[in-house]
Write an enzyme that holds these catalytic residues in place. Structure first.
Site, short mmCIF file in Angstrom:
data_model
loop_
_atom_site.label_atom_id
_atom_site.label_comp_id
_atom_site.label_asym_id
_atom_site.label_seq_id
_atom_site.Cartn_x
_atom_site.Cartn_y
_atom_site.Cartn_z
N VAL A 9 0.87 -1.17 0.00
CA VAL A 9 0.00 0.00 0.00
C VAL A 9 0.90 1.22 0.00
O VAL A 9 2.09 1.13 0.32
CB VAL A 9 -0.95 0.04 1.22
CG1 VAL A 9 -2.03 -1.01 1.10
CG2 VAL A 9 -0.18 -0.11 2.52
N SER A 10 0.35 2.36 -0.35
CA SER A 10 1.18 3.55 -0.57
C SER A 10 1.54 4.32 0.69
O SER A 10 2.55 5.01 0.73
CB SER A 10 0.49 4.50 -1.55
OG SER A 10 0.33 3.87 -2.80
N SER A 11 0.73 4.20 1.75
CA SER A 11 0.99 5.00 2.95
C SER A 11 0.79 4.17 4.21
O SER A 11 0.13 3.12 4.19
CB SER A 11 0.08 6.23 2.99
OG SER A 11 -1.27 5.84 3.15
#
Length: 201
Positions: A9-11
């Site tokens: 996931v990105s964050s």
């Protein structure tokens, strides 16, 4: 042959649960699932680097839930898939059913042809999504700035008694360095305040 899974996931605020559950259901063992919370704009990710360069071997399988978990950059995706093809590492993408098919020996060209078309389309979509997200972020920042919102660290305001405190330095009661320490000011902030007072005098 070993089967690895990669979940990204990105964050830090986002969760990997859905991807990990899907990988488990496909049969990937927990010990072989590599997790990462990092942007998909490039491959500068430490956990992915370990998976790619140290764990995966010829004949292994890498499973991801969707192509954009590898990257959101079309060129990077195509180069990475070509690398794995040369290393004889099979990529299986759970939302691309054709990548999951195991054909008889000699029929791999059918799978390669279909996958090539799908990957070309989906990698373009993934890249476009990344461009769209970036554009929305830039538009949001521009709109916020237009409303007067400031970004970055808030500027330190001059203490109300700074002029009086500065007089102590001028009277040589304490040094400028000592006053900086007392007020908890950095050198550049201290002299910015001094300059502002000089402009007012």
């Amino acid at each position: 042959m070993r089967v690895y899974g990669y979940a990204r996931v990105s964050s830090k605020e986002q969760h990997l649960d859905r991807q990990i559950t899907a990988l488990r259901q496909f049969g990937v063992e927990d010990r072989n699932i590599i997790e990462e919370k990092a942007s998909g704009k490039d491959f500068n990710r430490p956990n992915y680097a370990v998976l790619r360069n140290a764990l995966l071997r010829e004949g292994d399988v890498l499973v991801v839930t969707s192509l954009d978990r590898l990257s959101r950059n079309k060129v990077d995706i195509k180069e990475e898939l070509e690398y794995y093809r040369q290393q004889n590492v099979r990529i299986k993408v759970l939302d691309l059913p054709t990548t999951l098919i195991d054909l008889a020996e000699g029929e791999d060209w059918v799978l390669d042809m279909v996958n090539h078309i799908l990957i070309e389309v989906l990698s373009s979509i993934a890249e476009q999504e990344r461009v769209t997200i970036r554009k929305r972020q830039e538009e949001g920042i521009a709109a916020a700035k237009a409303k007067g919102k400031k970004f970055g660290r808030p500027e330190i305001m001059m203490p109300e008694d700074f002029p009086q405190q500065l007089e102590r330095v001028k009277r040589q009661e304490i040094s400028a360095k000592q006053l900086m320490q007392e007020l908890g000011l950095k050198r550049n902030t201290y002299y910015r305040f001094v300059h502002e007072l000089e402009q007012l005098s």
